[in-house]
Write a protein that holds these residues in place. Sequence first.
Motif, PDB file in Angstrom:
ATOM      1  N   LEU A 195       0.828  -1.209   0.000  1.00 21.42           N
ATOM      2  CA  LEU A 195       0.000   0.000   0.000  1.00 21.42           C
ATOM      3  C   LEU A 195       0.864   1.262   0.000  1.00 21.42           C
ATOM      4  CD1 LEU A 195      -2.876  -0.992   2.470  1.00 21.42           C
ATOM      5  CD2 LEU A 195      -2.994  -0.754  -0.024  1.00 21.42           C
ATOM      6  N   GLY A 196       2.037   1.179   0.631  1.00 23.77           N
ATOM      7  CA  GLY A 196       2.952   2.320   0.611  1.00 23.77           C
ATOM      8  C   GLY A 196       3.351   2.680  -0.807  1.00 23.77           C
ATOM      9  N   PHE A 197       3.678   1.666  -1.616  1.00 25.70           N
ATOM     10  CA  PHE A 197       4.058   1.928  -3.009  1.00 25.70           C
ATOM     11  C   PHE A 197       2.858   2.397  -3.830  1.00 25.70           C
ATOM     12  CE2 PHE A 197       7.658  -1.064  -2.065  1.00 25.70           C
ATOM     13  CZ  PHE A 197       8.657  -0.121  -2.239  1.00 25.70           C
ATOM     14  N   VAL A 198       1.674   1.853  -3.546  1.00 31.23           N
ATOM     15  CA  VAL A 198       0.459   2.296  -4.247  1.00 31.23           C
ATOM     16  C   VAL A 198       0.192   3.766  -3.973  1.00 31.23           C
ATOM     17  CG1 VAL A 198      -2.053   2.047  -4.339  1.00 31.23           C
ATOM     18  CG2 VAL A 198      -0.599   0.008  -4.310  1.00 31.23           C
ATOM     19  N   ALA A 199       0.513   4.218  -2.761  1.00 32.14           N
ATOM     20  CA  ALA A 199       0.242   5.606  -2.379  1.00 32.14           C
ATOM     21  C   ALA A 199       1.194   6.603  -3.020  1.00 32.14           C
ATOM     22  CB  ALA A 199       0.321   5.746  -0.855  1.00 32.14           C
ATOM     23  N   VAL A 200       2.360   6.126  -3.523  1.00 34.56           N
ATOM     24  CA  VAL A 200       3.354   7.041  -4.102  1.00 34.56           C
ATOM     25  C   VAL A 200       2.774   7.881  -5.232  1.00 34.56           C
ATOM     26  CG1 VAL A 200       5.528   7.186  -5.371  1.00 34.56           C
ATOM     27  CG2 VAL A 200       5.368   5.727  -3.350  1.00 34.56           C
ATOM     28  N   PRO A 201       2.227   7.266  -6.316  1.00 35.40           N
ATOM     29  CA  PRO A 201       1.663   8.103  -7.396  1.00 35.40           C
ATOM     30  C   PRO A 201       0.397   8.840  -6.967  1.00 35.40           C
ATOM     31  CG  PRO A 201       1.204   5.774  -7.796  1.00 35.40           C
ATOM     32  CD  PRO A 201       2.153   5.834  -6.646  1.00 35.40           C
ATOM     33  N   MET A 202      -0.386   8.232  -6.075  1.00 32.86           N
ATOM     34  CA  MET A 202      -1.624   8.872  -5.630  1.00 32.86           C
ATOM     35  C   MET A 202      -1.329  10.157  -4.865  1.00 32.86           C
ATOM     36  SD  MET A 202      -3.803   5.520  -4.414  1.00 32.86           S
ATOM     37  CE  MET A 202      -5.216   6.510  -3.971  1.00 32.86           C
ATOM     38  N   ALA A 203      -0.206  10.194  -4.167  1.00 37.34           N
ATOM     39  CA  ALA A 203       0.183  11.381  -3.400  1.00 37.34           C
ATOM     40  C   ALA A 203       0.999  12.357  -4.246  1.00 37.34           C
ATOM     41  CB  ALA A 203       0.979  10.966  -2.168  1.00 37.34           C
ATOM     42  N   GLY A 204       1.228  12.008  -5.526  1.00 40.63           N
ATOM     43  CA  GLY A 204       2.033  12.868  -6.401  1.00 40.63           C
ATOM     44  C   GLY A 204       3.493  12.885  -5.998  1.00 40.63           C
ATOM     45  N   GLU A 205       3.933  11.814  -5.389  1.00 45.56           N
ATOM     46  CA  GLU A 205       5.306  11.732  -4.895  1.00 45.56           C
ATOM     47  C   GLU A 205       6.232  11.189  -5.989  1.00 45.56           C
ATOM     48  OE1 GLU A 205       7.208   8.840  -1.629  1.00 45.56           O
ATOM     49  OE2 GLU A 205       5.652  10.169  -0.822  1.00 45.56           O
ATOM     50  N   GLU A 206       7.387  11.772  -6.136  1.00 49.92           N
ATOM     51  CA  GLU A 206       8.354  11.296  -7.131  1.00 49.92           C
ATOM     52  C   GLU A 206       9.279  10.254  -6.513  1.00 49.92           C
ATOM     53  OE1 GLU A 206      10.506  14.539  -8.789  1.00 49.92           O
ATOM     54  OE2 GLU A 206       8.725  15.524  -9.635  1.00 49.92           O
ATOM     55  N   LEU A 207       9.744   9.324  -7.360  1.00 44.06           N
ATOM     56  CA  LEU A 207      10.685   8.328  -6.878  1.00 44.06           C
ATOM     57  C   LEU A 207      12.004   9.015  -6.529  1.00 44.06           C
ATOM     58  CD1 LEU A 207      10.069   5.386  -9.383  1.00 44.06           C
ATOM     59  CD2 LEU A 207       9.171   5.655  -7.055  1.00 44.06           C
ATOM     60  N   PRO A 208      12.597   8.698  -5.389  1.00 50.52           N
ATOM     61  CA  PRO A 208      13.822   9.384  -4.961  1.00 50.52           C
ATOM     62  C   PRO A 208      15.052   8.877  -5.706  1.00 50.52           C
ATOM     63  CG  PRO A 208      13.294   7.654  -3.412  1.00 50.52           C
ATOM     64  CD  PRO A 208      12.155   7.687  -4.407  1.00 50.52           C
ATOM     65  N   ALA A 209      16.045   9.747  -5.824  1.00 49.98           N
ATOM     66  CA  ALA A 209      17.339   9.300  -6.337  1.00 49.98           C
ATOM     67  C   ALA A 209      17.945   8.360  -5.304  1.00 49.98           C
ATOM     68  CB  ALA A 209      18.254  10.504  -6.562  1.00 49.98           C
ATOM     69  N   PHE A 210      18.717   7.384  -5.782  1.00 49.84           N
ATOM     70  CA  PHE A 210      19.274   6.413  -4.841  1.00 49.84           C
ATOM     71  C   PHE A 210      20.175   7.106  -3.828  1.00 49.84           C
ATOM     72  CE2 PHE A 210      22.560   3.549  -3.311  1.00 49.84           C
ATOM     73  CZ  PHE A 210      21.783   2.507  -2.815  1.00 49.84           C
ATOM     74  N   SER A 211      20.019   6.703  -2.596  1.00 47.38           N
ATOM     75  CA  SER A 211      20.861   7.206  -1.509  1.00 47.38           C
ATOM     76  C   SER A 211      21.048   6.074  -0.512  1.00 47.38           C
ATOM     77  CB  SER A 211      20.214   8.408  -0.816  1.00 47.38           C
ATOM     78  OG  SER A 211      20.867   8.707   0.398  1.00 47.38           O
TER      79      SER A 211
END
Length: 318
Positions: A195-211
């Motif tokens: 559900l956390g990954f499902v919420a990423v696009p729904m929240a308009g969140e961008e994938l982070p650069a690797f760190s």
Amino acid sequence: MLHTGMRIPFSRQELALVLITAVWGATFLIVHVAVQYSGPWFFVGMRFLTAGLISAVIFARVLRGMTVKEIAAGAAIGVMIFLGYGLQTVGLQTIDSSTSAFITALYVPLVPVLQWMVFRKPPKLPTWVGAGLAFVGLVLLADPASVGFTFSSGEIATIASTLPIAAEIILIGWFAGKVHLGRVTVVQLLVAGSLGFVAVPMAGEELPAFSWVWAGAAAALGVLSCVIQLTMNWAQRSVSPTNATIIYAGEPVWAAIIGRMAGDRLPPIAVAGAALIVVGALVSELKLRTRKDAAVSSEPPLAADGSASLMHQPDQSG
């Protein structure tokens, strides 16, 4: 053999909950640092999916016996974990770890209130007194200079997280002893992570650069989350939701100690508010013993749903 009549004041299950509460308190600072490099929902997905995969490996042998009831139980708890930790992680983007932990402690007086709504058992006077103290403490902690009692977006998200966190504890107590510990743990962690990954696009969140910061934090918290959830599910088979919440009330104290070591500095009035929240949490769980209570004290304890307690049944964990 000489018998002194002395005994350890805590059961091993309660001692286990005390230990994971201290570990739990440390996670606030880890998350606070990690979300400076990653979006909150992506990090929640990474954290709990990692924990779910680890638990799936641990309990691989027993997963084939999964029942519909266990899937439903794990999914329900997983949704609460997703909402509770997700909103808490959103808040940790803008507030420090100590503040987040003390606000999160508001779930303690919420547990008996939710039990009232679900099981129709009204809270006692100490619960209402504790809730009042916790609310005053929240106002002092969050924005003591504001006459209008306004809260920041991070504080609002953290306040909102306390409801699903309280629901999670009640659900764990409800299903404890009725389902397989390992299988339910795997389901709840995988559901929360997915559900956390499902919420990423729904929240308009961008994938982070690797760190390595968020990657290392996600891996570490994945292991810790697995251990914490397994311990909660195991211990709450014999520790009631009410007693468990008293132990969990120590979480913000541990978080504050660790946060202070890392540089968190709360102003004196906010420290007073934090103390009121913890006191309110503890007061809400006080038991006023009456003659009626004394008369029935020797009867077997009841589970959350009113059925006979399962605390003495054989362990079914895998």
